[in-house]
Motif scaffolding. Structure first.
Motif, PDB file in Angstrom:
ATOM      1  N   VAL A 101      -8.219  -9.831  -8.805  1.00  0.00           N
ATOM      2  CA  VAL A 101      -7.152  -9.398  -9.702  1.00  0.00           C
ATOM      3  C   VAL A 101      -6.413 -10.612 -10.268  1.00  0.00           C
ATOM      4  O   VAL A 101      -6.198 -10.721 -11.476  1.00  0.00           O
ATOM      5  CB  VAL A 101      -6.173  -8.477  -8.970  1.00  0.00           C
ATOM      6  CG1 VAL A 101      -5.058  -8.032  -9.897  1.00  0.00           C
ATOM      7  CG2 VAL A 101      -6.913  -7.265  -8.431  1.00  0.00           C
ATOM      8  N   PHE A 141      -9.116  -7.900  -4.006  1.00  0.00           N
ATOM      9  CA  PHE A 141      -9.157  -6.748  -3.098  1.00  0.00           C
ATOM     10  C   PHE A 141     -10.588  -6.439  -2.721  1.00  0.00           C
ATOM     11  O   PHE A 141     -11.467  -6.430  -3.574  1.00  0.00           O
ATOM     12  CB  PHE A 141      -8.525  -5.527  -3.763  1.00  0.00           C
ATOM     13  CG  PHE A 141      -7.053  -5.690  -4.012  1.00  0.00           C
ATOM     14  CD1 PHE A 141      -6.146  -5.576  -2.984  1.00  0.00           C
ATOM     15  CD2 PHE A 141      -6.583  -5.985  -5.282  1.00  0.00           C
ATOM     16  CE1 PHE A 141      -4.786  -5.731  -3.218  1.00  0.00           C
ATOM     17  CE2 PHE A 141      -5.233  -6.145  -5.522  1.00  0.00           C
ATOM     18  CZ  PHE A 141      -4.325  -6.014  -4.482  1.00  0.00           C
ATOM     19  N   ARG A 146       2.630   1.657  -3.461  1.00  0.00           N
ATOM     20  CA  ARG A 146       1.743   1.848  -4.604  1.00  0.00           C
ATOM     21  C   ARG A 146       1.356   3.300  -4.807  1.00  0.00           C
ATOM     22  O   ARG A 146       1.454   3.836  -5.903  1.00  0.00           O
ATOM     23  CB  ARG A 146       0.478   1.007  -4.402  1.00  0.00           C
ATOM     24  CG  ARG A 146      -0.639   1.302  -5.384  1.00  0.00           C
ATOM     25  CD  ARG A 146      -1.849   0.484  -5.021  1.00  0.00           C
ATOM     26  NE  ARG A 146      -1.534  -0.938  -5.114  1.00  0.00           N
ATOM     27  CZ  ARG A 146      -1.591  -1.623  -6.249  1.00  0.00           C
ATOM     28  NH1 ARG A 146      -1.936  -1.033  -7.369  1.00  0.00           N
ATOM     29  NH2 ARG A 146      -1.311  -2.906  -6.255  1.00  0.00           N
ATOM     30  N   PRO A 162      -2.315  -5.278 -19.949  1.00  0.00           N
ATOM     31  CA  PRO A 162      -2.870  -3.927 -19.900  1.00  0.00           C
ATOM     32  C   PRO A 162      -2.769  -3.334 -18.504  1.00  0.00           C
ATOM     33  O   PRO A 162      -2.623  -4.057 -17.521  1.00  0.00           O
ATOM     34  CB  PRO A 162      -4.327  -4.118 -20.327  1.00  0.00           C
ATOM     35  CG  PRO A 162      -4.626  -5.549 -20.055  1.00  0.00           C
ATOM     36  CD  PRO A 162      -3.348  -6.285 -20.222  1.00  0.00           C
ATOM     37  N   SER A 163      -2.849  -2.049 -18.463  1.00  0.00           N
ATOM     38  CA  SER A 163      -2.758  -1.365 -17.177  1.00  0.00           C
ATOM     39  C   SER A 163      -3.870  -1.827 -16.236  1.00  0.00           C
ATOM     40  O   SER A 163      -5.018  -1.998 -16.658  1.00  0.00           O
ATOM     41  CB  SER A 163      -2.842   0.145 -17.410  1.00  0.00           C
ATOM     42  OG  SER A 163      -2.764   0.793 -16.194  1.00  0.00           O
ATOM     43  N   CYS A 189      -4.142  -4.726 -14.786  1.00  0.00           N
ATOM     44  CA  CYS A 189      -4.494  -6.141 -14.861  1.00  0.00           C
ATOM     45  C   CYS A 189      -3.925  -6.939 -13.690  1.00  0.00           C
ATOM     46  O   CYS A 189      -4.309  -8.081 -13.483  1.00  0.00           O
ATOM     47  CB  CYS A 189      -4.016  -6.733 -16.182  1.00  0.00           C
ATOM     48  SG  CYS A 189      -2.216  -6.829 -16.286  1.00  0.00           S
ATOM     49  N   GLY A 190      -2.991  -6.352 -12.960  1.00  0.00           N
ATOM     50  CA  GLY A 190      -2.494  -7.037 -11.772  1.00  0.00           C
ATOM     51  C   GLY A 190      -1.040  -7.453 -11.853  1.00  0.00           C
ATOM     52  O   GLY A 190      -0.579  -8.282 -11.069  1.00  0.00           O
ATOM     53  N   LYS A 191      -0.287  -6.865 -12.746  1.00  0.00           N
ATOM     54  CA  LYS A 191       1.132  -7.229 -12.905  1.00  0.00           C
ATOM     55  C   LYS A 191       1.925  -6.927 -11.637  1.00  0.00           C
ATOM     56  O   LYS A 191       2.674  -7.762 -11.130  1.00  0.00           O
ATOM     57  CB  LYS A 191       1.743  -6.454 -14.088  1.00  0.00           C
ATOM     58  CG  LYS A 191       1.027  -6.630 -15.406  1.00  0.00           C
ATOM     59  CD  LYS A 191       1.693  -5.873 -16.528  1.00  0.00           C
ATOM     60  CE  LYS A 191       1.656  -4.360 -16.373  1.00  0.00           C
ATOM     61  NZ  LYS A 191       0.315  -3.785 -16.493  1.00  0.00           N
ATOM     62  N   SER A 192       1.747  -5.708 -11.147  1.00  0.00           N
ATOM     63  CA  SER A 192       2.484  -5.328  -9.932  1.00  0.00           C
ATOM     64  C   SER A 192       2.086  -6.218  -8.767  1.00  0.00           C
ATOM     65  O   SER A 192       2.937  -6.654  -7.973  1.00  0.00           O
ATOM     66  CB  SER A 192       2.206  -3.869  -9.571  1.00  0.00           C
ATOM     67  OG  SER A 192       2.649  -3.030 -10.594  1.00  0.00           O
ATOM     68  N   THR A 193       0.796  -6.492  -8.682  1.00  0.00           N
ATOM     69  CA  THR A 193       0.308  -7.348  -7.604  1.00  0.00           C
ATOM     70  C   THR A 193       1.011  -8.704  -7.645  1.00  0.00           C
ATOM     71  O   THR A 193       1.473  -9.207  -6.612  1.00  0.00           O
ATOM     72  CB  THR A 193      -1.212  -7.518  -7.720  1.00  0.00           C
ATOM     73  OG1 THR A 193      -1.818  -6.232  -7.774  1.00  0.00           O
ATOM     74  CG2 THR A 193      -1.770  -8.315  -6.569  1.00  0.00           C
ATOM     75  N   LEU A 237     -12.729  -7.124  -5.905  1.00  0.00           N
ATOM     76  CA  LEU A 237     -12.043  -7.054  -7.188  1.00  0.00           C
ATOM     77  C   LEU A 237     -11.071  -8.223  -7.259  1.00  0.00           C
ATOM     78  O   LEU A 237     -10.082  -8.253  -6.527  1.00  0.00           O
ATOM     79  CB  LEU A 237     -11.310  -5.722  -7.328  1.00  0.00           C
ATOM     80  CG  LEU A 237     -10.527  -5.553  -8.627  1.00  0.00           C
ATOM     81  CD1 LEU A 237     -11.491  -5.439  -9.815  1.00  0.00           C
ATOM     82  CD2 LEU A 237      -9.642  -4.323  -8.570  1.00  0.00           C
ATOM     83  N   LEU A 263     -13.363  -4.031  -2.049  1.00  0.00           N
ATOM     84  CA  LEU A 263     -13.607  -2.635  -2.405  1.00  0.00           C
ATOM     85  C   LEU A 263     -14.617  -2.004  -1.463  1.00  0.00           C
ATOM     86  O   LEU A 263     -15.057  -0.889  -1.659  1.00  0.00           O
ATOM     87  CB  LEU A 263     -14.111  -2.541  -3.853  1.00  0.00           C
ATOM     88  CG  LEU A 263     -13.098  -3.023  -4.892  1.00  0.00           C
ATOM     89  CD1 LEU A 263     -13.675  -2.904  -6.281  1.00  0.00           C
ATOM     90  CD2 LEU A 263     -11.798  -2.232  -4.789  1.00  0.00           C
ATOM     91  N   ASP A 292       0.833  -1.208   0.000  1.00  0.00           N
ATOM     92  CA  ASP A 292       0.000   0.000   0.000  1.00  0.00           C
ATOM     93  C   ASP A 292       0.866   1.257   0.000  1.00  0.00           C
ATOM     94  O   ASP A 292       0.566   2.234  -0.666  1.00  0.00           O
ATOM     95  CB  ASP A 292      -0.873   0.033   1.264  1.00  0.00           C
ATOM     96  CG  ASP A 292      -1.952  -1.028   1.205  1.00  0.00           C
ATOM     97  OD1 ASP A 292      -2.165  -1.559   0.092  1.00  0.00           O
ATOM     98  OD2 ASP A 292      -2.554  -1.324   2.253  1.00  0.00           O
TER      99      ASP A 292
HETATM  100  N1  LIG Z   1      -4.922  -2.304  -2.057  1.00  0.00           N
HETATM  101  C1  LIG Z   1      -5.775  -2.327  -3.097  1.00  0.00           C
HETATM  102  N2  LIG Z   1      -7.077  -2.091  -2.880  1.00  0.00           N
HETATM  103  C2  LIG Z   1      -7.953  -2.115  -3.908  1.00  0.00           C
HETATM  104  N3  LIG Z   1      -7.605  -2.340  -5.152  1.00  0.00           N
HETATM  105  C3  LIG Z   1      -6.320  -2.568  -5.437  1.00  0.00           C
HETATM  106  C4  LIG Z   1      -5.341  -2.569  -4.427  1.00  0.00           C
HETATM  107  N4  LIG Z   1      -4.152  -2.843  -4.992  1.00  0.00           N
HETATM  108  C5  LIG Z   1      -4.393  -2.991  -6.319  1.00  0.00           C
HETATM  109  N5  LIG Z   1      -5.689  -2.833  -6.571  1.00  0.00           N
HETATM  110  C6  LIG Z   1      -6.295  -2.944  -7.861  1.00  0.00           C
HETATM  111  O1  LIG Z   1      -5.843  -4.122  -8.428  1.00  0.00           O
HETATM  112  C7  LIG Z   1      -5.689  -3.969  -9.807  1.00  0.00           C
HETATM  113  C8  LIG Z   1      -4.314  -4.393 -10.200  1.00  0.00           C
HETATM  114  O2  LIG Z   1      -3.384  -3.518  -9.766  1.00  0.00           O
HETATM  115  P1  LIG Z   1      -1.875  -3.573 -10.204  1.00  0.00           P
HETATM  116  O3  LIG Z   1      -1.165  -2.421  -9.618  1.00  0.00           O
HETATM  117  O4  LIG Z   1      -1.347  -4.905  -9.868  1.00  0.00           O
HETATM  118  O5  LIG Z   1      -1.989  -3.390 -11.762  1.00  0.00           O
HETATM  119  P2  LIG Z   1      -0.841  -3.276 -12.828  1.00  0.00           P
HETATM  120  O6  LIG Z   1      -1.076  -4.330 -13.784  1.00  0.00           O
HETATM  121  O7  LIG Z   1       0.471  -3.218 -12.149  1.00  0.00           O
HETATM  122  O8  LIG Z   1      -1.175  -1.861 -13.479  1.00  0.00           O
HETATM  123  P3  LIG Z   1      -0.149  -0.812 -14.101  1.00  0.00           P
HETATM  124  O9  LIG Z   1       0.297  -1.374 -15.354  1.00  0.00           O
HETATM  125  O10 LIG Z   1      -0.976   0.391 -14.250  1.00  0.00           O
HETATM  126  O11 LIG Z   1       0.930  -0.640 -13.079  1.00  0.00           O
HETATM  127  C9  LIG Z   1      -5.968  -2.519 -10.115  1.00  0.00           C
HETATM  128  O12 LIG Z   1      -7.253  -2.403 -10.688  1.00  0.00           O
HETATM  129  C10 LIG Z   1      -5.907  -1.852  -8.800  1.00  0.00           C
HETATM  130  O13 LIG Z   1      -6.865  -0.806  -8.781  1.00  0.00           O
END
Ligand SMILES: Nc1ncnc2c1ncn2[C@@H]1O[C@H](COP(=O)(O)OP(=O)(O)OP(=O)(O)O)[C@@H](O)[C@H]1O
Ligand SMILES: [Mg+2]
Lengths: 538, 233
Positions: free
Chosen positions: B25, B15, A536, B44-45, B47-51, B23, B17, A533
């Motif tokens: 992911v 997650f 991010r 795509p942005s 989609c959850g890559k960072s997660t 949500l 909400l 968190d």
């Molecule tokens: N702590 C959280 N609470 C609610 N939603 C979350 C949380 N962390 C991530 N998300 C949601 O999970 C989804 C995936 O997030 P993530 O950051 O993994 O995407 P990403 O693929 O890395 O995107 P980007 O390419 O923009 O970095 C997003 O829709 C984000 O809004």
């Protein structure tokens, strides 16, 4: 390791840390200053009150007299052999004085007149420590009739004091070879390099000297008058240019004393006011302002006679014994004065009083049954207790200030943790545990507390050390109304203060502890930060 | 076929909400990272890559599934053991560099070593750690900027410091989340070249990017879509 390292970096690089340090520092400084002044106050009060009147004090009431004081002193000395260092009676009365100042400054003071046996009295309490002329010219002060000492030019055009004073000063110099107070006091006032204020010899004296060739003609003038020692506040003033107390009247100035006549019962009789002229032979500083403002000391026998408390012939041809108002007893050092008081009381009530009862008038017998026999502590209890109570107030203040410090640190650290959320996340991403993260902020608080305490205590100690100079500066340079510690309201002419090392350590420890406690909740909050968190969101 | 170093098994992550809605992911993601490979994950942005990357780097926990590091089931470890493992074996590089602003370049790079060693052993490790930090900084071409604070560096330089920091504890896996996302094209290329160099020297690298060109240069590219990993075409 990284905890201390980061805490140190935060301490020196984050401006908010300075606020935290200042907050802790000011709290510590404030407590130290208040505590030290309070301690000094109590200590000085106790010390000077002990030196005021001897260890055990006997009196009926402040101005009620009683007979057979010498007989009782003798009995006490006999019954407590080796325990009594000195004992002395005092007669007292109220009066008015006018100092017959050569510059015609009319000053009338109401005074409490103490008739004392000077040599005995000096042994019974700390009186001698406060005598000015007797300090620098040991042995010169006497309450017996004397003329006025004067200074003069000798044949080599050197300024000279009377032989008696010169040799006394030489003796003083011998005993105190390097005395800075002597240096300071010398030459403050007159043309001569000596302490105190002396009158120069006048033409008449010079003529008489030329006629007779007798040096004493130059050294003294005027007829002998009984001596009087004045409370120092009546004779000195603070000179802000020389930054010293200066004496207003030359030694030997005449003092007119008006005594209110009192009956043996202590009633004022308005039929007659006796006026006497005495000579100012010294001044006394007990450090208790009220006393130094209005106490005056003259010879015991002289005052006793003037008050008609000496041996008097009654109408029936018998004699009434001489009377006094107070007996002061000084015990040997380290004696248990509580125990001594009990013995003396028993001695008085159970042996002495029955023994003299047949010779007493009825009123005296009744009075003496209510003789108050008290230790110096009991006698001065009312004002010692008052200040002792204030110590508790200081303790409460201490607690409140500590609490304030806890909350201050808590708030500041809460803000810091809030600001540092992202960094906390990064640090955790590098493998720091939650405990480690909490440790960073606890170390930080410890550092803030330590630096704050050291800084605050140094400032506080410095302030306490120069508190009188500081006050003088403010009062003289900015506004006299800013003199917080006026001698009229407090008993001492200087702000007393004592900085004790153990107190400094305790205050410092509490300051450090308070900062750590204050940082506890914020540190826990930091530990709970979920790194994802924190990273991010920017 | 080289050795498996890091594995995800049917990992899910959702997650809350609030108001009862969820949500989802990651919906059962399985993945295998081999020793020494450069694996790119695109998608795509949002989609959850960072997660996914955070879960693989033990920074976040999945709702279900398992992460296996060198045969060790990571979710069975205590959080303290996970912290230690993360410290020893994973290095993160973020899109926004995330350097510690109070520390200079050298201290930022040294910091992971300070975490690795306890206070007692730090003093004996200080010399070697410092030498290693200088070494790593030389590799990223910043040996001249030791005393500079992060805000005195350009974006590309900051990212190189971040890479140096991630390499400091000699991690088994380097996890980079859009390392070029915040840089202009040319600087991005330089950083990328650096990562490739590391890869060539044997470093296992997990690269998250939505830049197709960047992904192209990887040994293997996976695409995250609808919470599932699919091989990219
Ligand atoms: N702590 C959280 N609470 C609610 N939603 C979350 C949380 N962390 C991530 N998300 C949601 O999970 C989804 C995936 O997030 P993530 O950051 O993994 O995407 P990403 O693929 O890395 O995107 P980007 O390419 O923009 O970095 C997003 O829709 C984000 O809004
Ligand atoms: Mg992302």
């Amino acid at each position: 390791m990284y905890k201390w390292f980061l805490a140190y970096q935060y301490l020196i690089k984050r401006r908010i840390a300075y606020f935290a340090v200042a907050a802790v520092g000011l709290c510590a400084a404030m407590v130290l200053v208040v505590h030290s002044v309070m301690n000094g106050f109590v200590d000085t009060l106790k010390n000077s009150s002990r030196k005021l009147l001897g260890d055990v004090i006997l009196e009926v009431g402040s101005t009620e007299s009683f007979p057979f004081y010498d007989e009782f002193i003798e009995l006490v000395k006999k019954e407590l052999p080796g325990q009594i260092q000195a004992a002395s009676p005092v007669v007292m009365n109220y009066g008015l004085i006018k100092i017959l100042d050569p510059f015609d400054r009319d000053r009338v003071n109401t005074v409490l007149v103490n008739g004392i046996r000077l040599e005995e009295y000096k042994k019974v309490n700390g009186f001698s420590e406060g005598l000015y002329y007797d300090h620098y010219y040991p042995g010169t002060t006497t309450l017996a009739p004397t003329s006025q000492p004067t200074w003069y030019y000798d044949l080599n055009d050197l300024r000279r004091l009377p032989e008696q004073y010169e040799s006394a000063l030489a003796r003083y110099r011998e005993v105190h070879p390097q005395d800075s107070t002597l240096e300071k006091e010398s030459g403050l006032l007159g043309p001569g390099n000596w302490p105190g204020l002396f009158e120069p010899a006048n033409n008449q004296q010079i003529e008489r000297f030329l006629d007779s060739g007798d040096r004493r003609a130059l050294e003294y003038r005027d007829q002998p008058l009984p001596g009087v020692i004045l409370g120092v506040e009546m004779v000195h003033y603070f000179d802000s240019k020389q930054k010293a107390y200066l004496r207003m009247y030359p030694l030997g100035t005449k003092v007119r004393l008006m005594l209110l006549s009192m009956t043996t019962a202590g009633d004022v009789t308005a039929d007659k006011v006796d006026t006497h002229v005495l000579r100012y032979v010294d001044d006394s500083r007990t450090k208790v302002y009220e006393i130094d403002k209005q106490a005056l000391y003259c010879d015991f026998d002289w005052l006793q006679e003037k008050l008609r408390l000496d041996r008097l012939e009654r109408l029936d041809g018998t004699f009434s014994p001489p009377r006094a108002m107070q007996i002061q007893i000084k015990l040997i050092p380290d004696a248990d004065y509580h125990a001594a008081r009990d013995i003396i009381e028993k001695l008085f009530m159970e042996r002495f009083l029955p023994q003299i009862a047949p010779q007493l008038e009825h009123r005296d017998l009744v009075n003496m049954q209510y003789m108050q026999i008290r230790t110096w502590e009991e006698r001065n209890q009312s004002f010692i207790l008052a200040v002792e109570k204030e110590r508790i107030l200081v303790l409460i203040l201490f607690a409140i200030v500590s609490l304030v410090a806890v909350f201050l640190i808590g708030c500041i650290f809460y803000m810091i943790v809030q600001q540092k959320r992202r960094d906390i996340g990064i640090i955790k991403s590098m493998g720091a545990s939650s405990r480690g993260v909490a440790g960073i902020f606890l170390s930080y608080a410890l550092a803030v507390g330590t630096v704050g305490a050291v800084f605050g205590l140094s400032v506080g100690a410095l302030f306490v050390r120069y508190i009188n100079e500081f006050q003088d500066f403010i009062a003289t340079q900015i506004h006299p109304g800013l003199r917080v510690w006026s001698p009229e309201t407090y008993s001492f002419d200087k702000i007393p203060s004592v900085v004790r090392w153990e107190d400094v350590l305790i205050i410092g420890a509490v300051a450090v502890l308070a900062s750590v406690i204050g940082s506890l909740l914020p540190a826990m909050k930091a530990a709970k930060v979920w790194p994802v968190d924190a990273i991010r969101y920017e | 076929m080289s050795e498996m170093i890091l594995q995800a098994e049917r990992v899910t992550r959702s997650f809350d909400l609030g108001a009862g809605s969820k949500l989802e992911v990651l919906r059962g993601v399985s993945l295998q990272v081999r020793q020494g490979e450069l694996l790119a994950i695109t998608g795509p942005s949002g989609c959850g890559k960072s997660t996914l990357l955070h879960i693989l780097g033990l920074l976040d926990l999945p709702n279900s599934g398992q992460v296996i590091y060198q045969g060790q089931r990571v979710l069975d470890l205590s959080s303290h053991q996970r912290d230690q493992l993360r410290c020893r074996s994973f290095g993160f590089v973020f899109q926004l560099y995330h350097l510690l602003p109070e520390l200079n370049v050298l201290d930022n790079v040294l910091f992971p070593q300070m975490i690795l060693f306890h206070s007692s052993s730090w003093w004996s490790q200080r010399g070697p750690a410092r030498r290693r930090a200088l070494d790593v900084l030389e590799r990223v071409g910043l040996q001249q900027r030791l005393r500079h604070r992060p805000n005195q560096l350009s974006g590309g330089e900051r990212q190189r410091v971040a890479i140096a920091r991630a390499l400091m504890n000699q991690p088994a896996v380097l996890l980079a989340d859009e390392p070029t996302g915040n840089l202009d094209k040319q600087t991005g290329q330089e950083v990328l070249r650096l990562l490739h160099e590391l890869h060539r020297s044997g470093q296992t690298l997990l690269l998250v990017t939505h830049d197709a060109e960047v992904a192209q240069s990887a040994d293997r590219v996976l695409r995250l879509e609808e919470g599932q990993l699919i091989p990219a075409v």
